[in-house]
Design a protein around this motif. Sequence first.
Motif, PDB file in Angstrom:
ATOM      1  N   LEU A  85       0.836  -1.205   0.000  1.00  0.00           N
ATOM      2  CA  LEU A  85       0.000   0.000   0.000  1.00  0.00           C
ATOM      3  C   LEU A  85       0.871   1.256   0.000  1.00  0.00           C
ATOM      4  O   LEU A  85       2.072   1.202   0.321  1.00  0.00           O
ATOM      5  CB  LEU A  85      -0.919  -0.025   1.231  1.00  0.00           C
ATOM      6  N   ASP A  86       0.225   2.339  -0.336  1.00  0.00           N
ATOM      7  CA  ASP A  86       0.937   3.625  -0.255  1.00  0.00           C
ATOM      8  C   ASP A  86       1.339   3.867   1.195  1.00  0.00           C
ATOM      9  O   ASP A  86       0.563   3.594   2.117  1.00  0.00           O
ATOM     10  CB  ASP A  86       0.018   4.756  -0.729  1.00  0.00           C
ATOM     11  N   THR A  87       2.498   4.411   1.411  1.00  0.00           N
ATOM     12  CA  THR A  87       2.968   4.667   2.784  1.00  0.00           C
ATOM     13  C   THR A  87       2.098   5.710   3.474  1.00  0.00           C
ATOM     14  O   THR A  87       2.055   5.774   4.701  1.00  0.00           O
ATOM     15  CB  THR A  87       4.432   5.131   2.778  1.00  0.00           C
ATOM     16  N   ALA A  88       1.388   6.504   2.670  1.00  0.00           N
ATOM     17  CA  ALA A  88       0.568   7.557   3.259  1.00  0.00           C
ATOM     18  C   ALA A  88      -0.714   7.001   3.887  1.00  0.00           C
ATOM     19  O   ALA A  88      -1.383   7.673   4.671  1.00  0.00           O
ATOM     20  CB  ALA A  88       0.204   8.585   2.186  1.00  0.00           C
ATOM     21  N   LEU A  89      -1.073   5.766   3.525  1.00  0.00           N
ATOM     22  CA  LEU A  89      -2.324   5.185   4.024  1.00  0.00           C
ATOM     23  C   LEU A  89      -2.191   4.838   5.518  1.00  0.00           C
ATOM     24  O   LEU A  89      -1.184   4.271   5.941  1.00  0.00           O
ATOM     25  CB  LEU A  89      -2.667   3.903   3.245  1.00  0.00           C
ATOM     26  N   PRO A 144       5.776  -0.020   4.127  1.00  0.00           N
ATOM     27  CA  PRO A 144       4.366   0.231   3.840  1.00  0.00           C
ATOM     28  C   PRO A 144       3.490  -0.853   4.482  1.00  0.00           C
ATOM     29  O   PRO A 144       3.981  -1.911   4.839  1.00  0.00           O
ATOM     30  CB  PRO A 144       4.304   0.133   2.321  1.00  0.00           C
ATOM     31  N   GLY A 145       2.214  -0.562   4.618  1.00  0.00           N
ATOM     32  CA  GLY A 145       1.271  -1.619   4.977  1.00  0.00           C
ATOM     33  C   GLY A 145       1.114  -2.552   3.779  1.00  0.00           C
ATOM     34  O   GLY A 145       1.421  -2.181   2.644  1.00  0.00           O
ATOM     35  N   ALA A 146       0.656  -3.745   4.030  1.00  0.00           N
ATOM     36  CA  ALA A 146       0.535  -4.706   2.916  1.00  0.00           C
ATOM     37  C   ALA A 146      -0.729  -5.546   3.078  1.00  0.00           C
ATOM     38  O   ALA A 146      -1.210  -5.757   4.191  1.00  0.00           O
ATOM     39  CB  ALA A 146       1.753  -5.606   2.868  1.00  0.00           C
ATOM     40  N   ARG A 171      -3.570  -3.432  -9.105  1.00  0.00           N
ATOM     41  CA  ARG A 171      -2.606  -2.383  -9.408  1.00  0.00           C
ATOM     42  C   ARG A 171      -3.319  -1.054  -9.689  1.00  0.00           C
ATOM     43  O   ARG A 171      -2.778   0.021  -9.463  1.00  0.00           O
ATOM     44  CB  ARG A 171      -1.756  -2.778 -10.621  1.00  0.00           C
ATOM     45  N   GLU A 172      -4.503  -1.157 -10.238  1.00  0.00           N
ATOM     46  CA  GLU A 172      -5.276   0.043 -10.588  1.00  0.00           C
ATOM     47  C   GLU A 172      -6.067   0.577  -9.392  1.00  0.00           C
ATOM     48  O   GLU A 172      -6.709   1.624  -9.487  1.00  0.00           O
ATOM     49  CB  GLU A 172      -6.274  -0.307 -11.716  1.00  0.00           C
ATOM     50  N   THR A 173      -6.051  -0.148  -8.291  1.00  0.00           N
ATOM     51  CA  THR A 173      -6.853   0.254  -7.130  1.00  0.00           C
ATOM     52  C   THR A 173      -6.172   1.405  -6.390  1.00  0.00           C
ATOM     53  O   THR A 173      -4.944   1.375  -6.182  1.00  0.00           O
ATOM     54  CB  THR A 173      -7.035  -0.940  -6.172  1.00  0.00           C
ATOM     55  N   ARG A 174      -6.966   2.386  -5.998  1.00  0.00           N
ATOM     56  CA  ARG A 174      -6.404   3.535  -5.284  1.00  0.00           C
ATOM     57  C   ARG A 174      -5.860   3.079  -3.931  1.00  0.00           C
ATOM     58  O   ARG A 174      -6.528   2.300  -3.240  1.00  0.00           O
ATOM     59  CB  ARG A 174      -7.480   4.601  -5.072  1.00  0.00           C
ATOM     60  N   GLY A 175      -4.699   3.542  -3.568  1.00  0.00           N
ATOM     61  CA  GLY A 175      -4.073   3.188  -2.299  1.00  0.00           C
ATOM     62  C   GLY A 175      -3.078   2.050  -2.417  1.00  0.00           C
ATOM     63  O   GLY A 175      -2.306   1.780  -1.511  1.00  0.00           O
ATOM     64  N   HIS A 177       0.241   0.590  -3.978  1.00  0.00           N
ATOM     65  CA  HIS A 177       1.445   1.112  -4.618  1.00  0.00           C
ATOM     66  C   HIS A 177       2.064   0.090  -5.590  1.00  0.00           C
ATOM     67  O   HIS A 177       2.454   0.441  -6.695  1.00  0.00           O
ATOM     68  CB  HIS A 177       2.478   1.479  -3.541  1.00  0.00           C
ATOM     69  N   ALA A 178       2.102  -1.153  -5.163  1.00  0.00           N
ATOM     70  CA  ALA A 178       2.714  -2.200  -6.007  1.00  0.00           C
ATOM     71  C   ALA A 178       2.046  -3.554  -5.697  1.00  0.00           C
ATOM     72  O   ALA A 178       1.547  -3.758  -4.596  1.00  0.00           O
ATOM     73  CB  ALA A 178       4.212  -2.292  -5.760  1.00  0.00           C
ATOM     74  N   VAL A 179       2.084  -4.396  -6.720  1.00  0.00           N
ATOM     75  CA  VAL A 179       1.460  -5.721  -6.566  1.00  0.00           C
ATOM     76  C   VAL A 179       2.477  -6.800  -6.965  1.00  0.00           C
ATOM     77  O   VAL A 179       3.160  -6.668  -7.987  1.00  0.00           O
ATOM     78  CB  VAL A 179       0.203  -5.841  -7.441  1.00  0.00           C
ATOM     79  N   GLU A 180       2.561  -7.829  -6.166  1.00  0.00           N
ATOM     80  CA  GLU A 180       3.487  -8.949  -6.491  1.00  0.00           C
ATOM     81  C   GLU A 180       2.666 -10.243  -6.553  1.00  0.00           C
ATOM     82  O   GLU A 180       2.020 -10.606  -5.575  1.00  0.00           O
ATOM     83  CB  GLU A 180       4.543  -9.051  -5.390  1.00  0.00           C
ATOM     84  N   LEU A 181       2.682 -10.858  -7.749  1.00  0.00           N
ATOM     85  CA  LEU A 181       1.940 -12.119  -7.926  1.00  0.00           C
ATOM     86  C   LEU A 181       2.897 -13.285  -7.696  1.00  0.00           C
ATOM     87  O   LEU A 181       3.859 -13.469  -8.437  1.00  0.00           O
ATOM     88  CB  LEU A 181       1.339 -12.190  -9.343  1.00  0.00           C
ATOM     89  N   ASP A 182       2.606 -14.075  -6.681  1.00  0.00           N
ATOM     90  CA  ASP A 182       3.508 -15.153  -6.259  1.00  0.00           C
ATOM     91  C   ASP A 182       3.090 -16.469  -6.941  1.00  0.00           C
ATOM     92  O   ASP A 182       2.566 -17.355  -6.308  1.00  0.00           O
ATOM     93  CB  ASP A 182       3.414 -15.286  -4.734  1.00  0.00           C
ATOM     94  N   ILE A 183       3.294 -16.539  -8.258  1.00  0.00           N
ATOM     95  CA  ILE A 183       2.775 -17.718  -8.967  1.00  0.00           C
ATOM     96  C   ILE A 183       3.821 -18.418  -9.827  1.00  0.00           C
ATOM     97  O   ILE A 183       3.724 -19.607 -10.132  1.00  0.00           O
ATOM     98  CB  ILE A 183       1.571 -17.286  -9.842  1.00  0.00           C
ATOM     99  N   GLU A 184       4.864 -17.725 -10.193  1.00  0.00           N
ATOM    100  CA  GLU A 184       5.826 -18.295 -11.150  1.00  0.00           C
ATOM    101  C   GLU A 184       6.531 -19.526 -10.584  1.00  0.00           C
ATOM    102  O   GLU A 184       6.736 -20.519 -11.276  1.00  0.00           O
ATOM    103  CB  GLU A 184       6.835 -17.234 -11.554  1.00  0.00           C
TER     104      GLU A 184
END
Lengths: 331, 278
Positions: A85-89, A144-146, A171-175, A177-184
């Motif tokens: 999440l954004d650090t500001a949240l 950041p929160g996660a 990723r498009e959701t407000r708040g 910051h970054a998304v990590e998909l743990d699938i590979e």
Amino acid sequence: MSTEQTSGRLLLPRAASRHGIWFTRRGYALYQTCARLLRRRIATLLTLLVMSLSLTLPVMLYLILPELTRVTTSSTRAPGIVAYLDTALTDLQGVELAERLARRADIDAVDYISKADALDSMRHGPDADHVNQTLNILGENPLPGALLIEPAGGSDLSGGEEHKRLAGVLRETRGVHAVELDIEWLERLTAIRQLLKSAGWLFFSVLIVASLMVLSNTVRLESLRHTRESSVVHMLGGSRSFRRRPFLYLGALLGALSGLLACLFAWILMSVLGIPVTALANSYAADFLMPLPGWLDVAKIVMVLAVLGTVTAILGIATTTDQTRANVLNS
Amino acid sequence: MICFDNVSKIYSASPGAVSGAIVSAKKPLRRGKVASSGKPALSNISFSLQQGSFNFITGHSGAGKSTLLRLLAGLERPSSGEIYFENNALHLLKDSRLTGIRENMGIVFQDNQLLYDRSVFDNVALPLIISRRRKREIIDRVTAALKRVGLADRADAMPEVLSGGEQQRVGIARAVVNRPRVLLADEPTGNLDPGMSHDILRLFRHFNAAGVTVIIATHDLTLLETRHHNRLVLKNGQLHSGGPVPDQTNGQRPANAAASTTTQWVAEPVNGAPDYVD
């Protein structure tokens, strides 16, 4: 010695009994088959060793593959998505976002990890000293929160594309910051598992076929070796099935005995390999235990190989019947 | 009982015959047996034999004696003509039925065809096992058959330790153990000295006296000198004996047998005396 004549038949006098011999037709055929195997002990032993050693690996694969599949499946955690999440949240905003996302149909569960929890986790992690030094220099919590998101469908990789689409939505959701998909990593593991399974079945098939070809050739040679006997039996009124029966029993016996020996060899090998393999699996946090063949497994293997041996023997002697007939005509 | 009606046998160079020749490469095919040019091994043979008769089939080597016996035993099919055994048309029967018919025939071979990997008892028991006899019956009959040929004390011996005459007697015991109606013998004394030959012949007489029809193919004319018998003489695959005796089948030829336009022969009685009984 007197004789009687009745309806043109010779009546032989009855005689005193003789020590017992099991003389039913099938018992006789089985007795003859066993006698032949025992008469050629070395050849029989070598044939059995060749077959059983060839069958040992397939037997091991048969026993190990289900256990391997179970371990890889059960130890596989569900492919998760981590949204930073954004650090500001604030924590309250983070919890609200988690609750909102959890209501989505394509998400099973969402765990919110606050900045403080993340920092605490790092302070007690394996590299705690280095982390503490860094944090002392920074002076404030930089983490950041996660959100730990578990997509619907668990570890079912057939929904891999859906997981990727969900990651795109996040990723498009407000708040966020970054998304990590743990699938590979999971895809790689599954590919390796499939490869092992395919290679296992391939080896399994090739070695089984090789063993059965050895058996077929053995039965065929035995059949040719006894062509004269088959001819005599034919001339004495023996049916085709009567003449073939000892060789079919030979196939069944060789198949069953080689299966039994293969189970023994597999048990020895798996006992020897069990400890190091289990240790290796434990180092990857897997609870793999080398499976040893049980009585039920042995019974199944022996029965299947006896049936395969019989079928192979039928194929092996299919062409020798004509030669028996030819021998009859030339005798 | 036995009727040959205009039977011919011609061996062609068929794939089966060729493979047979390859399998038995050590044993050259007999003269008259395979004739790739189409030369018949037997030609228009017609005769009938009565039940309980004692018969010799004679002729030079390659005359067709063995072929005739094999046809009679159902081991081969005639190229043309009809063969009847007790109202069974052998030339029409399927192999599965022929094996059943063959249980009523005892066959003695010149080289005895014993199985050397099993005992005398087991050799003699083989026809009974084939014909699904019970264990007790097998033991009784084999023991009795071995007594009959004078080998009761050699039941557990292996054939290879027996003399030639003893081996042939084992072969005879095996042939009669199933109480056959017909005893076929192909040169049964071919490998024996004259003394043993007559011992063997005496055994055949014993069984004939009990009502068994005996048919012996031989070129040993000394066997024919002192005994009463019927005789069929083959020459170059043709019946060459006595003279034509038209329509004297004595009712032995089945009613459903096709009437042949060829001359009928019967086995010619020699001396016309009753069969010898020891």
